[in-house]
Design an enzyme around this catalytic site. Structure first.
Site, short mmCIF file in Angstrom:
data_model
loop_
_atom_site.label_atom_id
_atom_site.label_comp_id
_atom_site.label_asym_id
_atom_site.label_seq_id
_atom_site.Cartn_x
_atom_site.Cartn_y
_atom_site.Cartn_z
N LYS A 97 0.89 -1.16 0.00
CA LYS A 97 0.00 0.00 0.00
C LYS A 97 0.92 1.21 0.00
O LYS A 97 1.52 1.55 1.02
CB LYS A 97 -0.91 0.01 1.23
CG LYS A 97 -1.81 1.23 1.25
CD LYS A 97 -2.54 1.40 2.56
CE LYS A 97 -2.93 2.85 2.70
NZ LYS A 97 -3.49 3.17 4.02
N GLY A 158 -7.69 9.46 9.16
CA GLY A 158 -8.05 9.52 10.58
C GLY A 158 -9.08 10.59 10.92
O GLY A 158 -9.38 10.79 12.10
N ALA A 184 -9.22 5.70 3.78
CA ALA A 184 -9.02 6.81 4.72
C ALA A 184 -10.23 7.73 4.86
O ALA A 184 -10.97 7.97 3.92
CB ALA A 184 -7.80 7.65 4.35
N GLY A 185 -10.38 8.20 6.08
CA GLY A 185 -11.38 9.21 6.38
C GLY A 185 -12.75 8.68 6.73
O GLY A 185 -13.69 9.44 6.97
N ASN A 206 -9.09 2.20 9.26
CA ASN A 206 -8.38 1.81 10.47
C ASN A 206 -8.94 2.53 11.69
O ASN A 206 -9.58 1.94 12.55
CB ASN A 206 -6.88 2.12 10.30
CG ASN A 206 -6.03 1.63 11.48
OD1 ASN A 206 -6.54 1.23 12.52
ND2 ASN A 206 -4.74 1.63 11.33
N THR A 207 -8.74 3.86 11.73
CA THR A 207 -9.09 4.63 12.92
C THR A 207 -10.55 4.48 13.32
O THR A 207 -10.86 4.37 14.52
CB THR A 207 -8.77 6.13 12.68
OG1 THR A 207 -7.44 6.22 12.19
CG2 THR A 207 -8.88 6.93 13.97
#
Lengths: 255, 65
Positions: A97, A158, A184-185, A206-207
């Protein structure tokens, strides 16, 4: 079966999940399991000599998950290429990635650097999943450079803001011949669903899971969100109309 | 011998990359090593000699997104 294919890699689950920011390794292990993901991302960092016993690899069953290393934290093409090669030395799968960052405050990608690194790593035989912003031209260039998947951001890393520019994602999807993974986001299950309903081939997050109050439950919600969005996309939604249209028959109403 | 390991200057009495990893109590299968910006393959850890002022990066897998 509705599989996602990225180069030589093939998966049933369209949810790719990160391993950062969990309160404990045990929590991560449970959340990964609940997410149903088959691909988990990791980062590479200098060994911490004071605490080198506790390695995350002990908590990721590589029979169950395919590890996708990232180049997070790299701000130059050179460093991203070095990290990618080091990942291969660690015995991780031959894919990456790719992130080449351009700005520490916003964590926005450096498209020029990402493009250069993509070309080089593709030449070296890596399957490249290129993280970029939701820029239509940048995504096209990465595909042309040989990226096996292009990963436009939904919102800053994040930030949990969801898909900020669905129109761009839609156009990127229309043009693409490689899988597009919104990366992301993503903050909550509906964000994931929105991305999948647009036709994204997958979502990487992830976050949103790791920092949720109950990561395991959120992982489950994200899994359901991906599946709901994918089904809705494949089912083909009705067009939006300005006026009402009765669901019950108009004929036969008592008078 | 003076070595710069992960950006820090350290003193080690070791001949090869393998010796160094043993001294650091690191398992070979969870690290990757760069010596002066060149990859050292795992199978070459035993034969790769270290010299004064060599710069090493020793990395492993951590959580990330």
């Amino acid at each position: 079966m509705d599989k996602i294919k990225i180069g030589k890699f093939e998966f049933n689950s369209r949810l790719f999940i990160g391993t950062g920011k969990y309160s404990t390794m045990e929590m991560m292990e449970k959340a990964l399991d609940a997410s149903g993901a088959e691909v988990v991302t990791v980062a590479l960092r200098r060994v911490n000599f004071e605490d080198s016993k506790e390695n995350i690899l002990n908590y990721i069953d590589q029979k169950k998950y395919t590890i996708l290393p990232n180049t997070a934290g790299c701000y130059t093409v050179e460093d991203a290429v070095r990290i990618t090669r080091l990942g291969r030395e660690l015995g991780l799968p031959n894919w990456i990635k790719l992130e080449v960052m351009g700005d520490e405050k916003t964590l926005m990608p450096d498209n020029e650097g990402t493009l250069k690194a993509t070309k080089q790593l593709v030449d070296e035989g890596f399957t490249v999943l290129a993280y970029t912003n939701d820029d239509i031209v940048a995504c096209q260039k990465l595909e042309k450079a040989g990226a096996a998947s292009v990963m436009p951001l939904g919102a800053p890393i994040g930030s949990g803001q969801g898909v900020l520019n669905p129109n761009n994602i839609k156009i990127i999807l229309e043009n693409a011949k490689v899988p597009i993974i919104v990366d992301a986001g993503v903050g909550t299950a509906s964000d994931v669903t929105v991305a999948m309903e647009l036709g994204a081939d997958g979502v990487l997050l992830n976050t949103g899971v790791a920092l949720a109050k109950d990561p395991v439950r959120m992982a489950r919600a994200m899994k359901a969100g991906v599946e709901a969005g994918r089904d809705a996309f494949l089912a083909g939604r009705i067009p939006k109309k300005l006026y009402a249209s009765a669901s019950s028959p108009i004929e036969g109403i008592i008078k | 011998m003076k070595l710069i390991i992960n950006g820090e200057e350290k003193d080690f009495d070791c001949e090869t990359v393998s010796n160094l990893l043993n001294n650091l109590k690191l398992k070979k299968d969870i690290v990757a090593v760069e010596l002066n910006k060149n990859i050292v393959h795992r199978e070459n850890f035993d034969d790769t000699k270290l010299r004064d002022n060599d710069k090493l990066e020793i990395v492993t897998v951590v959580g990330g997104g």
